[in-house]
Structure formats: structure tokens, C-alpha cells
Design a protein around this motif. Structure first.
Motif, PDB file in Angstrom:
ATOM      1  N   SER A 128       0.843  -1.179   0.058  1.00 33.87           N
ATOM      2  CA  SER A 128       0.102  -0.114   0.060  1.00 33.87           C
ATOM      3  C   SER A 128       0.967   1.296   0.038  1.00 33.87           C
ATOM      4  CB  SER A 128      -0.948  -0.011   1.234  1.00 33.87           C
ATOM      5  OG  SER A 128      -1.798  -1.088   1.054  1.00 33.87           O
ATOM      6  N   ASP A 135      -5.986  -0.524  -4.809  1.00 31.44           N
ATOM      7  CA  ASP A 135      -5.360  -1.353  -3.604  1.00 31.44           C
ATOM      8  C   ASP A 135      -6.258  -2.386  -2.972  1.00 31.44           C
ATOM      9  OD1 ASP A 135      -3.827  -1.861  -1.351  1.00 31.44           O
ATOM     10  OD2 ASP A 135      -3.705   0.098  -0.701  1.00 31.44           O
ATOM     11  N   GLU A 136      -6.165  -3.564  -3.388  1.00 31.58           N
ATOM     12  CA  GLU A 136      -7.004  -4.606  -2.626  1.00 31.58           C
ATOM     13  C   GLU A 136      -8.321  -4.100  -2.970  1.00 31.58           C
ATOM     14  OE1 GLU A 136      -6.065  -6.625   0.916  1.00 31.58           O
ATOM     15  OE2 GLU A 136      -3.837  -6.142   0.753  1.00 31.58           O
TER      16      GLU A 136
HETATM   17 MG    MG Z   1      -1.956  -2.669   1.940  1.00 30.85          MG
END
Ligand code: MG
Ligand code: ADP
Length: 246
Positions: free
Chosen positions: A41, A167-168
Motif C-alpha cells: 500500500s 489497492d486490494e
Molecule cells: Mg495494504
């Protein structure tokens, strides 16, 4: 499109990104995978200027963030990078009191100073593109998580980004809703969008990405084509990680 040169990021004494150098050409789809806490991240956030960097430089579409440059000089650069980079998070962060179409129009009206009608003309086809043409007047709370995430993608696309960072994006979704979001991302990849995607969806990474970055402890441990990475991981760390997630 993205050039990263000896990027370092420290939080206090904690060196979270260690001397990362790599280049991502336009239209490439890059999947970033690795254990929790490895710096994925932070890496994404350094690309679009959400995090300041403590060493090296990051150049996005010609805009250079240099750790040595004075903060003041970076403001314009970071603003330019944010304009050209769309980001989608695990949490969708939609405005709850605005309708779906108002969410997509928001930045066009506020940042790009468009009239409501102009913004609507852009937002409508984007909602259709993510399969939500029928939902423009709904509120986020009336949508499933998968639908909300597709609104978040449409909202990012409204700014006509040159790069999309994810991000995910499917980690907060119920399993049956993951596919609809991945399909939208797959379409974007096929249309030639430059994308950097942090994901735990290994099948998606293998099928859609052009390149896998395997990150551990703030280092890019492997940088390989998906088939090579998944069939023949080179390092013990990657082999162990793949055993754990499969
Ligand atoms: Mg992360
Ligand atoms: P990942 O996304 O791979 O799980 P992160 O980039 O979120 O990893 O975090 C990497 C490391 O950086 C972790 O040790 C985390 O605790 C630390 N970290 C992340 N953000 C901050 C912050 N704002 N302040 C201090 N430490 C942070």
C-alpha cells in the motif's frame, strides 16, 4: 509512464520501502502481491503522492517527485500526478448522502469546474460501462459492495486518468461479488489502461496482469511475467507465499 528510481520510504526509523527501482511503461498491467505488511500500500501511495518519500525519486507521466526537492516545489507536481492518476481502495469511500451519479460527477464539478449537465454527460456512459446504468439515482447504501466498488471505479475514470492504481479493491467484498469488480478491471486492462493493482486474487493476477511484482519486507523480491512467476518462482519467499495462498 511510471519511473521509480531508488525509492525509499521510512516511517521514523522503520524503513518500509528499500531502494526500489523499476519502470512501468504505458499500457502495462502490473499486479503487486506479497505478504501483509510488506509495503504494497505504501508503494502505491508513493506513486500518487499520498505519501511523501524519504529517498530517491518517482516520476509519473513526466512529473518528478524527488525526495530532495523542497516540499513547496512538489505541491504542483503532486497535484498534477493526482489529476492523472485514479486510485481505488479496499473501502469504497463513496459519499453516502449523494446519489451514484452525483458521486461520479463530484470531482468533475468541484475540481474540473464543469457544469452539472456537462458532468452528467460524462458520468452517464461511465456508469453504463461499469454495468450500473440503471442505478444512477440510487444511494450507495442501496447498493451491494460490488456495485459500490464499481461506482468508485467509474468515479476514478471520470477524471480521465492515465494510470489507475488499485489497492486490494476486492478484499472487502463477499466472495460472490468479487467477479463483477474484477471483470470491470479486466475490461479496463484490455482497453489499454496502465494499471498497478495490489491484489490477493492470484488467478486474476495470472490471467490479466502483464507483470507480477512480488514484494516482501519493502523489497521487490521478484519481477516476472505471470507464467514464469506462478510456475517457477525463483525465491524461497515467493514459493512459501504461493503455497500459503493456494
Ligand atoms: Mg495494504
Ligand atoms: P501492505 O500494504 O503490504 O500490507 P503497508 O504498506 O500498509 O503494507 O505497510 C508496510 C509497513 O509500513 C507496515 O509495517 C506498517 O505498519 C507501516 N506503515 C504503513 N503506514 C504507516 C504510517 N502511516 N505510519 C507508520 N507506519 C506505517
Amino acid at each position: 509512464m511510471i519511473d521509480i528510481d531508488q525509492l525509499q520510504k521510512k516511517f521514523g526509523e522503520n524503513e518500509v520501502l528499500k531502494n526500489i527501482s523499476l519502470t512501468i511503461p504505458a499500457h502495462q498491467v502490473v499486479a503487486v502481491i506479497g505478504p501483509s505488511g510488506s509495503g504494497k500500500s505504501t508503494f502505491l501511495r508513493c506513486i500518487n503522492g499520498l505519501e511523501s518519500i524519504t529517498g530517491g525519486k518517482v516520476t509519473v507521466n513526466g512529473h518528478e517527485i524527488n525526495a530532495k526537492a523542497p516540499i513547496k516545489a512538489l505541491k504542483k507536481t503532486i497535484y498534477a500526478i493526482r489529476q492523472e492518476t485514479g486510485m481505488v481502495f479496499q473501502q469504497f469511500n463513496l459519499y453516502p448522502h449523494k446519489t451514484v451519479i452525483e458521486n461520479v460527477m463530484e470531482a468533475l464539478v468541484v475540481v474540473k469546474k464543469m457544469s452539472k449537465q456537462e458532468a452528467k454527460n460524462i458520468a452517464k456512459p461511465l456508469l453504463a460501462r461499469v454495468g450500473l446504468g440503471e442505478k444512477e439515482n440510487a444511494y450507495p447504501s442501496q447498493l451491494s459492495g460490488g456495485q459500490q466498488q464499481r461506482v468508485a471505479i467509474a468515479r476514478a475514470l471520470a477524471m480521465e486518468p492515465k494510470i489507475m492504481l488499485f489497492d486490494e479493491p476486492t478484499s472487502a467484498l463477499d466472495p460472490e461479488l468479487v467477479g463483477e469488480v474484477l471483470n470491470v478491471m479486466k475490461d479496463l486492462a484490455e482497453e489499454g489502461m496502465t494499471m498497478v493493482i495490489v491484489t490477493h486474487e492470484m488467478k486474476f493476477a495470472k490471467d490479466v496482469a502483464d507483470r507480477i511484482l512480488f514484494m516482501a519486507d519493502g523489497v521487490i523480491v521478484e519481477d516476472a511475467e505471470p507464467n514464469d512467476f506462478f510456475e517457477h518462482p525463483q525465491t524461497d519467499r515467493a514459493q512459501k507465499f504461493l503455497r500459503q495462498v493456494s
